[in-house]
Design an enzyme around this catalytic site. Structure first.
Site, PDB file in Angstrom:
ATOM      1  N   LYS A  78      -9.121   8.234   1.139  1.00  0.00           N
ATOM      2  CA  LYS A  78      -9.740   6.903   1.005  1.00  0.00           C
ATOM      3  C   LYS A  78     -11.215   6.898   1.408  1.00  0.00           C
ATOM      4  O   LYS A  78     -11.947   5.989   1.031  1.00  0.00           O
ATOM      5  CB  LYS A  78      -8.954   5.871   1.816  1.00  0.00           C
ATOM      6  N   HIS A 119      -2.966   8.183   5.795  1.00  0.00           N
ATOM      7  CA  HIS A 119      -3.086   6.881   5.123  1.00  0.00           C
ATOM      8  C   HIS A 119      -4.514   6.364   5.338  1.00  0.00           C
ATOM      9  O   HIS A 119      -5.159   5.924   4.403  1.00  0.00           O
ATOM     10  CB  HIS A 119      -2.045   5.897   5.661  1.00  0.00           C
ATOM     11  N   CYS A 129       0.806  -1.225   0.000  1.00  0.00           N
ATOM     12  CA  CYS A 129       0.000   0.000   0.000  1.00  0.00           C
ATOM     13  C   CYS A 129       0.834   1.268   0.000  1.00  0.00           C
ATOM     14  O   CYS A 129       0.288   2.361  -0.143  1.00  0.00           O
ATOM     15  CB  CYS A 129      -0.940  -0.020   1.191  1.00  0.00           C
ATOM     16  N   GLU A 173      -2.349   5.261  13.371  1.00  0.00           N
ATOM     17  CA  GLU A 173      -1.890   6.482  12.702  1.00  0.00           C
ATOM     18  C   GLU A 173      -2.160   7.705  13.574  1.00  0.00           C
ATOM     19  O   GLU A 173      -1.328   8.617  13.675  1.00  0.00           O
ATOM     20  CB  GLU A 173      -2.556   6.638  11.324  1.00  0.00           C
ATOM     21  N   HIS A 193      -9.474   2.249  -0.976  1.00  0.00           N
ATOM     22  CA  HIS A 193      -8.026   2.070  -0.891  1.00  0.00           C
ATOM     23  C   HIS A 193      -7.498   1.560  -2.231  1.00  0.00           C
ATOM     24  O   HIS A 193      -7.727   0.406  -2.589  1.00  0.00           O
ATOM     25  CB  HIS A 193      -7.716   1.077   0.232  1.00  0.00           C
ATOM     26  N   PHE A 241       1.491  -3.161   4.041  1.00  0.00           N
ATOM     27  CA  PHE A 241       1.862  -4.492   4.519  1.00  0.00           C
ATOM     28  C   PHE A 241       3.377  -4.649   4.353  1.00  0.00           C
ATOM     29  O   PHE A 241       3.981  -4.070   3.451  1.00  0.00           O
ATOM     30  CB  PHE A 241       1.158  -5.571   3.681  1.00  0.00           C
TER      31      PHE A 241
END
Lengths: 405, 84
Positions: free
Chosen positions: A329, A297, A158, A308, A334, A393
């Site tokens: 997002k 994010h 990502c 976050e 996403h 990830f």
């Protein structure tokens, strides 16, 4: 030496082209719908941010369409829009023009369709491998525009698009290129890929009949991310050269930081995110207090948005409450390897326009998410230094700083 | 499907797949290279022909398929077991 953004192109679930995208973003339009590209009735998550009205035959020949995966086609359209926006780059030698692209999954639409054929003992489409390979999009952009310099692809899940933009900055600073076509592309609204994310309980499953409200970063009842697709491309150049050719300058790309959690393959961690943000701010030669906007994010997963929030509070201290935050997002879902590139375009547009797009579907805050997330309505605010976060990830954390100062 | 039918269908099919070629220029004698196809284009064309005509070109024999007529003969000699 300072690096500037002189062109942008975006292909997204809420619009193709920066104008359409930004207009919809500021209005808080959701691009999340029930999946149209395949029969998703057997998926646990049946919704996505798909690019509607995208016709690759409008800009590629039949043969080119046959030889390219959808992620490459999205990237090619975004690149053409960005290059058109940037104006003539003819002053640069082709060998000095680089491409730095990110994609988490590469040509996975092709992987899934060819794998299905193989399992049925059907013959293999000959362009299976060149369509799947992660560097396919970067290679096609280079081929289409004759860009003979460095050609890189970052695949860090990502955060791929963030690494790609950061690597573009490094290429310019180290003198390895004079212009970089940087960004990310992803097209993995696909049954196998989605089932994989479903198996991790990463996707939203409670909003299949109310898709527009599914992506709700920082809100109390969020239940996972909504998958999306798209591409974002930025044209990066050195300031002096851009000025010499009379280019329009959107913003400075001032800093890039990355850090790996090195703790867990999928679970996010505060420390790594703090390190990445800190490194980006240091790289920009700034103090944290200068940051007045963060494009988070914020995927709308229960854990990720809390981590976050904690990371921002840990790094910025009291200043965290003064930073305007928003989550792109919430609008488009996403888009994996494209997300940081599209997020960067939203960040640059924030600097450029003085408008912060909202985080939509913010009905009730999660008590553990207690910062200013620009809930539901856009706000006007002069932003001079902004950061875009991308966490992936693999424990990969990337932050990018843009400024007008 | 007799050979004349196969011939007409294969030529029509190739005309639909090959860019910038006048249909009237495609004959059974046309080599793929003469139609502007490189080796990868040829592999793609043969794959598309397999799909279209329900045949499966044998791995070794495929190397001998160099012309429009070769495809026609192959299909004529290997009728599909299932309708295309």
């Amino acid at each position: 030496m300072r690096i500037v953004v002189t062109g942008m192109g975006v292909v997204s679930p809420i619009g193709i082209g920066v104008d359409q995208f930004w207009d919809a973003a500021v209005k808080g339009v959701s691009g999340i719908r029930r999946i149209q590209s395949f029969d998703a009735s057997r998926q646990r998550s049946q919704i996505a941010g798909e690019v509607i009205g995208f016709d690759p035959t409008s800009f590629l020949s039949a043969k080119q369409v046959e030889q390219t995966d959808r992620f490459t086609q999205l990237a090619l359209l975004a690149a053409s829009l960005a290059l058109e926006d940037a104006g003539s780059l003819e002053s640069y030698a082709p060998q000095r023009m680089a491409v730095s692209l990110g994609s988490g999954m590469g040509g996975f639409a092709t992987f899934e369709s060819s794998a299905a054929r193989k399992l049925q003992n059907k013959s293999m489409p000959p362009f299976t491998v060149p369509r799947i390979m992660a560097n396919s999009a970067a290679a096609w952009i280079a081929t289409k525009y004759g860009l003979k310099g460095v050609n890189l692809t970052s695949s860090t899940a990502c955060s791929s698009g963030g690494n790609a933009i950061g690597m573009g900055l490094d290429l310019l600073r180290t003198g390895k290129a004079d212009a970089v076509i940087a960004g990310g592309a992803e097209a993995c609204v696909l049954p196998l890929t989605m089932s994989g994310f479903e198996a991790l309980f990463a996707l939203s499953t409670h909003f299949n009949n109310d898709p527009e409200h599914a992506s709700r970063p920082f809100a109390k009842d969020r239940d996972g991310f909504v998958i999306g697709e798209g591409a974002g491309i930025l044209i990066l150049e050195k300031e002096e050269e851009a000025m010499r050719r009379g280019a329009k300058i959107y913003a400075y790309l001032a800093g890039y930081g990355c850090a790996c959690d090195a703790t867990h393959i999928v679970a996010p961690e505060v420390e790594g995110q703090v390190s990445a943000m800190k490194a980006a701010i240091q790289d920009a030669g700034m103090q944290p207090e200068k940051v007045d906007y963060i494009n988070a994010h914020a995927t709308s997963t229960p854990l990720g948005d809390i981590v976050e929030t904690k990371a921002i509070k840990e790094l910025f201290g009291e200043h965290a409450q003064e930073i305007a935050i928003s989550a792109t997002k919430s609008l488009i879902g996403h888009t994996i390897g494209a997300s940081a590139a599209i997020g960067s375009i939203a960040t640059v547009m924030t600097l450029h326009s003085g408008t912060i797009h909202p985080t939509i579907n913010f009905a009730e805050a999660d008590p553990e998410c207690d910062l200013s997330y620009t809930p539901n309505q856009a706000i006007q605010k002069k932003v001079q230094t902004a950061m875009c976060n991308a966490f992936g990830f693999g424990g990969n954390n990337v932050s990018i700083v843009f400024t007008t100062l | 499907m007799d050979k004349t039918d196969i011939e007409a269908k294969v030529i029509q099919f190739i005309a639909s797949k090959v860019e910038n070629v006048d249909v009237s220029k495609i004959t059974t004698a046309s080599q793929f290279g003469e139609l502007g196809l490189d080796s990868m284009d040829t592999v793609q064309l043969l794959f598309d022909a397999e799909e279209e005509f329900g045949v499966s070109f044998d791995g070794d024999e495929v190397k001998n398929l160099r012309s429009v007529g070769d495809i026609i003969n192959y299909i004529n000699n290997h009728p599909p077991s299932m309708p295309a």
